[in-house]
Design an enzyme around this catalytic site. Structure first.
Site, PDB file in Angstrom:
ATOM      1  N   HIS A  96      44.607  35.152  37.615  1.00 46.25           N
ATOM      2  CA  HIS A  96      43.164  35.074  37.382  1.00 46.25           C
ATOM      3  C   HIS A  96      42.932  34.352  36.056  1.00 46.25           C
ATOM      4  CE1 HIS A  96      39.068  36.216  36.435  1.00 46.25           C
ATOM      5  NE2 HIS A  96      38.908  36.376  37.745  1.00 46.25           N
ATOM      6  N   GLU A 168      38.534  29.107  41.739  1.00 51.43           N
ATOM      7  CA  GLU A 168      37.529  29.635  40.818  1.00 51.43           C
ATOM      8  C   GLU A 168      37.308  28.653  39.661  1.00 51.43           C
ATOM      9  OE1 GLU A 168      37.036  34.099  41.222  1.00 51.43           O
ATOM     10  OE2 GLU A 168      38.723  33.846  39.865  1.00 51.43           O
TER      11      GLU A 168
HETATM   12  P1  PGA Z   1      32.035  36.619  39.037  1.00 47.15           P
HETATM   13  O1  PGA Z   1      33.609  36.782  38.806  1.00 47.15           O
HETATM   14  O2  PGA Z   1      31.764  36.871  40.492  1.00 47.15           O
HETATM   15  O3  PGA Z   1      31.421  37.680  38.145  1.00 47.15           O
HETATM   16  O4  PGA Z   1      31.671  35.249  38.636  1.00 47.15           O
HETATM   17  C1  PGA Z   1      34.527  36.182  39.665  1.00 47.15           C
HETATM   18  C2  PGA Z   1      35.910  36.326  39.103  1.00 47.15           C
HETATM   19  O5  PGA Z   1      36.095  36.197  37.887  1.00 47.15           O
HETATM   20  O6  PGA Z   1      36.858  36.598  39.828  1.00 47.15           O
END
Ligand code: PGA
Length: 261
Positions: A96, A168
Site C-alpha cells: 500500500h 491507486e
Molecule cells: P481512500 O483510501 O478510499 O480513503 O482514498 C484508499 C486507500 O488508501 O486504499
C-alpha cells in the site's frame, strides 16, 4: 456479464473495540448484493480473528493489511503468511502507498511479500500507482509498466492469476498530502491505466492470466462515484479506505457497484 467484482474495505489503523462490533452489527452480510460480489474486509491485525469468525457462512472474506515474508523466527512485531492463514485470512494487502511512503517499502520488498503470501495460498492485493509529480510529467504509463514487472518478479503463471492488483494513484487517495484537495481519478482515465496493466500482464504471462487477474481501483471511492468505475470494462473492483469506516457507506458502495456491474 463481468466476473464477480472485488470490493475491498481497507480500514487502515481505524476502528477500535466497540466500533468494530458496531460496524459488524450494522453491515448486512446477508444482503443479496454482498453475495453477488467478493467483499473483503481488511481490519488491523488485532481484529482479524474476530472478523474471520464473523465472516463464516456469509459472503464476506477477510484480509490483512500487511505481512512479513519469513514464515517464523526472530522478527519482533512482524506477522507471517503462515500465521495469517491459520486464523482464517484469505487475502493480504501488500505495498500500500502508505507502507511504501511511511515505512520505506521498496518494490523488492513488496515482491518478496507477494511471493510469500502466495506460498501460503493467501491472495495478495498488490497496490501501486503514480504520484502527482509523475502524473504531471506524463510518466504514468512508464511507472505502471515498471511496477507490474517489478512487483510480479518470479511469480509463476499459476499464481499470477490469483493476485489482485489495486491501481491507486497516490494523489487520489482521500488522505493524500500530495495535493491540497485529493479527488478520485476519472473513471475514463483509470480505465486507460487498468487496460495498460492488463496488457502488461498479458505480455509477462499470457491472455488467459490477463483475463483472469482482478484489477481494482482505489482512491476516494464512495457511494456517489463507484457506479461510474463499475461501468468500466477493465475495472473489476474497488479498494475503499475512508468510505469503508462506516458500515452504511460501505454497504452503499457494495450495492452501487453490483447494480452497475
Ligand atoms: P481512500 O483510501 O478510499 O480513503 O482514498 C484508499 C486507500 O488508501 O486504499
Amino acid at each position: 456479464m463481468k466476473q464477480k467484482p472485488l470490493i475491498i474495505a481497507n480500514w487502515k489503523m481505524n476502528l477500535a473495540g466497540s466500533e468494530v462490533d458496531r460496524w459488524l452489527e450494522k453491515f448486512d452480510a446477508n444482503d443479496p448484493a454482498v453475495s453477488q460480489a467478493n467483499v473483503i474486509i481488511c481490519p488491523s491485525f488485532v481484529f482479524l480473528e474476530k472478523l474471520a469468525h464473523h465472516a463464516k457462512g456469509t459472503g464476506l472474506a477477510v484480509g490483512a493489511q500487511d505481512l512479513y515474508w519469513e514464515d517464523k523466527g526472530a522478527y519482533t512485531g512482524e506477522i507471517s503468511g503462515k500465521q495469517l492463514i491459520d486464523i482464517g485470512c484469505q487475502f493480504v494487502i501488500v505495498g500500500h502507498s502508505e507502507r511504501r511512503k511511511l515505512f520505506g517499502e521498496t518494490d523488492e520488498v513488496v515482491n518478496a511479500k507477494a511471493l510469500s503470501a502466495l506460498q501460503y495460498r493467501l491472495r495478495p492485493i498488490i497496490c501501486f500507482g503514480e504520484n502527482y509529480k509523475e502524473k504531471e510529467e506524463g510518466q504514468t504509463k512508464k511507472v505502471i509498466v515498471d511496477k507490474v514487472r517489478e512487483n510480479f518478479k518470479d511469480i509463476r503463471s499459476t499464481d499470477a492469476r490469483k493476485v489482485v492488483i489495486a491501481y491507486e494513484p497516490l494523489w487520489a487517495i482521500s488522505t493524500s498530502t500530495e495535493v491540497e484537495e485529493p479527488i478520485a481519478d476519472s473513471p475514463e482515465s483509470a480505465q486507460v491505466v487498468h487496460k495498460l496493466i492488463r496488457k502488461t500482464v498479458a505480455e509477462l504471462y499470457d491472455d488467459n492470466v490477463a483475463k483472469e487477474i482482478r484489477i481494482a481501483y482505489g482512491g476516494s471511492v464512495d457511494s456517489s462515484n463507484v457506479a461510474s468505475f463499475a461501468a468500466m470494462d477493465d475495472i473489476d473492483g474497488v479498494l475503499v479506505g475512508g468510505a469503508s469506516k462506516e458500515a452504511s457507506s460501505f454497504q452503499s458502495v457494495v450495492s452501487e457497484f453490483v447494480e452497475k456491474n
